[in-house]
Each structure stands twice: as C-alpha cells, then as structure tokens.
Design a protein around this motif. Structure first.
Motif, PDB file in Angstrom:
ATOM      1  N   UNK A  17      -2.939   3.592  -3.105  1.00  0.00           N
ATOM      2  CA  UNK A  17      -3.429   2.390  -3.775  1.00  0.00           C
ATOM      3  C   UNK A  17      -2.762   1.163  -3.163  1.00  0.00           C
ATOM      4  N   UNK A  18      -3.445   0.044  -3.258  1.00  0.00           N
ATOM      5  CA  UNK A  18      -2.877  -1.267  -2.944  1.00  0.00           C
ATOM      6  C   UNK A  18      -2.405  -1.877  -4.256  1.00  0.00           C
ATOM      7  N   UNK A  19      -1.122  -2.239  -4.315  1.00  0.00           N
ATOM      8  CA  UNK A  19      -0.497  -2.630  -5.582  1.00  0.00           C
ATOM      9  C   UNK A  19       0.192  -3.985  -5.457  1.00  0.00           C
ATOM     10  N   UNK A  71       0.870  -1.176   0.000  1.00  0.00           N
ATOM     11  CA  UNK A  71       0.000   0.000   0.000  1.00  0.00           C
ATOM     12  C   UNK A  71       0.906   1.225   0.000  1.00  0.00           C
ATOM     13  N   UNK A  72       0.885   1.954  -1.098  1.00  0.00           N
ATOM     14  CA  UNK A  72       1.729   3.144  -1.257  1.00  0.00           C
ATOM     15  C   UNK A  72       0.833   4.366  -1.117  1.00  0.00           C
ATOM     16  N   UNK A  73       1.205   5.300  -0.210  1.00  0.00           N
ATOM     17  CA  UNK A  73       0.272   6.384   0.112  1.00  0.00           C
ATOM     18  C   UNK A  73       0.973   7.713   0.371  1.00  0.00           C
ATOM     19  N   UNK A  74       1.373   8.405  -0.702  1.00  0.00           N
ATOM     20  CA  UNK A  74       1.985   9.721  -0.498  1.00  0.00           C
ATOM     21  C   UNK A  74       1.023  10.709   0.144  1.00  0.00           C
ATOM     22  N   UNK A  75       1.527  11.409   1.144  1.00  0.00           N
ATOM     23  CA  UNK A  75       0.851  12.543   1.770  1.00  0.00           C
ATOM     24  C   UNK A  75       1.742  13.749   1.527  1.00  0.00           C
ATOM     25  N   UNK A  76       1.155  14.763   0.900  1.00  0.00           N
ATOM     26  CA  UNK A  76       1.947  15.876   0.393  1.00  0.00           C
ATOM     27  C   UNK A  76       1.386  17.184   0.944  1.00  0.00           C
ATOM     28  N   UNK A  77       2.282  18.034   1.450  1.00  0.00           N
ATOM     29  CA  UNK A  77       1.872  19.297   2.066  1.00  0.00           C
ATOM     30  C   UNK A  77       2.230  20.485   1.189  1.00  0.00           C
ATOM     31  N   UNK A  78       1.402  21.530   1.311  1.00  0.00           N
ATOM     32  CA  UNK A  78       1.670  22.794   0.617  1.00  0.00           C
ATOM     33  C   UNK A  78       2.906  23.476   1.186  1.00  0.00           C
ATOM     34  N   UNK A  79       3.071  23.376   2.495  1.00  0.00           N
ATOM     35  CA  UNK A  79       4.181  24.063   3.151  1.00  0.00           C
ATOM     36  C   UNK A  79       5.193  23.081   3.723  1.00  0.00           C
ATOM     37  N   UNK A  80       5.499  23.230   4.999  1.00  0.00           N
ATOM     38  CA  UNK A  80       6.458  22.360   5.661  1.00  0.00           C
ATOM     39  C   UNK A  80       5.941  20.920   5.707  1.00  0.00           C
ATOM     40  N   UNK A  81       6.839  19.923   5.731  1.00  0.00           N
ATOM     41  CA  UNK A  81       6.402  18.539   5.858  1.00  0.00           C
ATOM     42  C   UNK A  81       5.977  18.160   7.274  1.00  0.00           C
ATOM     43  N   UNK A  82       6.192  19.042   8.234  1.00  0.00           N
ATOM     44  CA  UNK A  82       5.980  18.689   9.634  1.00  0.00           C
ATOM     45  C   UNK A  82       4.492  18.615   9.981  1.00  0.00           C
ATOM     46  N   UNK A  83       4.160  17.630  10.809  1.00  0.00           N
ATOM     47  CA  UNK A  83       2.779  17.445  11.255  1.00  0.00           C
ATOM     48  C   UNK A  83       2.755  17.289  12.768  1.00  0.00           C
ATOM     49  N   UNK A  84       1.565  17.476  13.344  1.00  0.00           N
ATOM     50  CA  UNK A  84       1.356  17.209  14.763  1.00  0.00           C
ATOM     51  C   UNK A  84       0.010  16.535  14.934  1.00  0.00           C
ATOM     52  N   UNK A  85      -0.128  15.772  16.006  1.00  0.00           N
ATOM     53  CA  UNK A  85      -1.371  15.047  16.269  1.00  0.00           C
ATOM     54  C   UNK A  85      -2.181  15.815  17.307  1.00  0.00           C
TER      55      UNK A  85
END
Length: 252
Positions: A236-238, A202-216
């Motif tokens: 997708x599952x490949x 399962x390949x799943x790119x998550x792409x941000x407009x700005x910084x790559x940093x995230x918080x929960x």
C-alpha cells in the motif's frame, strides 16, 4: 520539496487521487483473475483502464520494464513480465503489482489473489502477508521509526514459520516512483529514520513459504524463490499524518 520528502496539502491531494485510481484498477484486475486468463490479458486490461481514468502507467518503460503490470505467479516473487503463454490455473497465487502516475504523482500497490481454491498452506501464506502489512501500517505514526515498520512485518511473519524477502524493500513515493527512504520489511524496533507527518511511503512485504533467498531469471526482471516454494506480496501507499496512517491505495 525538502530532502525528507515531506508532502504539502496540494501534493497529498494529488497522491490521494493517484492512490484511488490504483485501487479501483486493482479491484477490476482482481475480478478478472480466473483459470485460463493469461497474465498478458491482465496487463492489457490494466492499460485500458489507466487510459480511461486519465492516468499513465508507472511501470511501463521504467528502466526498460515492458509491462504495465508486474504479474508474478506462485514461486515468482516480484517483477514478473506479462506473457501471452502464461495462463492461470486453479490453485495458483497471482501477484498483481501495479502503479500509475496522475498529474505528476505516483501511486503504487500490490495484492496477492488466489486463483480459485488454493491449498490451506498457500492461503496461510497469503493471510500472513496481508496481516503483516496491516501490522506495519498501525505503527506508521509521527515519532515512530523506519525500523518499527520492518519489525512489525518480520515478527508477524516469522512467528508463523514464513520468511521475509530481503532483496527488495519498500520506499518513499511522490513525484518519483522510488524516493528516499528505503523501507525494509525486516529490522529492529526503534531503529532508523524518525517518521514525520507528510511522509508518504510504499510498504510492500514479500513473504516466502521457505527460504527468503531469491534469484532473478534470464529475462533480467522476474525474481523467483531459490527453493521453488510459494511467495506472496502485498503493498500500500501510506501517508503519515498527525491523525495517524492514511492508506491512499485503499477504498475509504
């Protein structure tokens, strides 16, 4: 199953069915995305459709996750919890991350759906994220390596001025939702585990407009961009086969 998670023809046949169900339900969810619809409404629709198709939800109850659907909006990157009060508005980016279990095997896919008309900048983010997944799929052939997948994603995204989230990665999938190996959306071409026929990832790119940093957030699930800028997500599952990559969560 051996430690490299190589699937046999019978297992692959069941994974094709799981993937088909995921794709069909996501198609219906995408049609339902509209201004005024709540993420709770989408979750309820997903649960109803799963039951109709004789499958089970992959996410509900997984480590305590309360929803059938991961419903993330705008700056929410992934793992958004469906909410009655969260109603979509024109211009939003709705991320639908969804999976099922069918006869013991998992399928997993995600797509970003623009709600009505979105800004050109938001559309460019969506397009780049969709495209980088396709670039990654193209290199998923026996003999190539895990690093080739991440490199395909990262190079496409960064050339367009966006950033790749590093806190969450793709994964093997089969009898479990998350199996080895991890599949980062960044990396060096030619590095990492060699890909073999019969692997399902399962390949799943998550792409941000700005910084790559995230918080929960305090709900302990919803991941958001630290700068409040938009994020997009496709998955997708490949199946890796001798004939080339087969996308199990796409209409044939």
């Amino acid at each position: 199953m051996n430690p490299l998670e190589i699937k046999n023809p019978d297992e692959i046949a069941l994974m094709r069915e799981a993937g088909r169900i995921v794709c069909e339900i996501l198609d219906e969810l995408e049609k339902a995305v509209a201004p005024g619809v709540s993420t709770w409404d989408l979750d309820a629709l997903a649960e109803k459709l799963i039951a109709q198709k004789g499958a089970r939800p992959a996410f509900k109850g997984y480590h305590g996750f309360p929803g059938v659907l991961c419903a993330s909006v705008n700056q929410e990157v992934v793992h958004g919890i469906p909410n009655r009060k969260r109603r979509l508005a024109a211009g939003d980016l709705m991320k639908l991350d969804f999976g099922v279990v069918y006869r013991g095997f998992f399928g997993d896919s995600a797509r970003t759906v623009p709600v009505g008309k979105v800004t050109p900048e938001a559309q460019a983010l969506v397009d780049a994220t969709r495209q980088c997944l396709e670039k990654a799929i193209q290199v998923m052939r026996p003999g190539n390596r895990i690093g080739d997948i991440g490199h395909a994603v990262q190079s496409h995204v960064e050339a367009r001025g966006f950033s790749v989230v590093r806190d969450f990665v793709g994964h093997g999938i089969g009898r479990k939702l998350h199996e080895p190996p991890q599949v980062p959306n960044f990396g060096q071409a030619g590095a990492g585990m060699k890909l073999r026929a019969g692997m399902v990832l399962a390949v799943e790119p998550m792409v941000n407009q700005g910084t790559p940093d995230v918080e929960v957030l305090e709900d302990e699930w919803t991941a958001v961009t630290v700068d409040g800028k938009l994020s997009a997500h496709f998955e997708h599952t490949i199946l890796i086969s001798e004939r080339g990559p087969e996308v199990l969560t796409r209409r044939s």
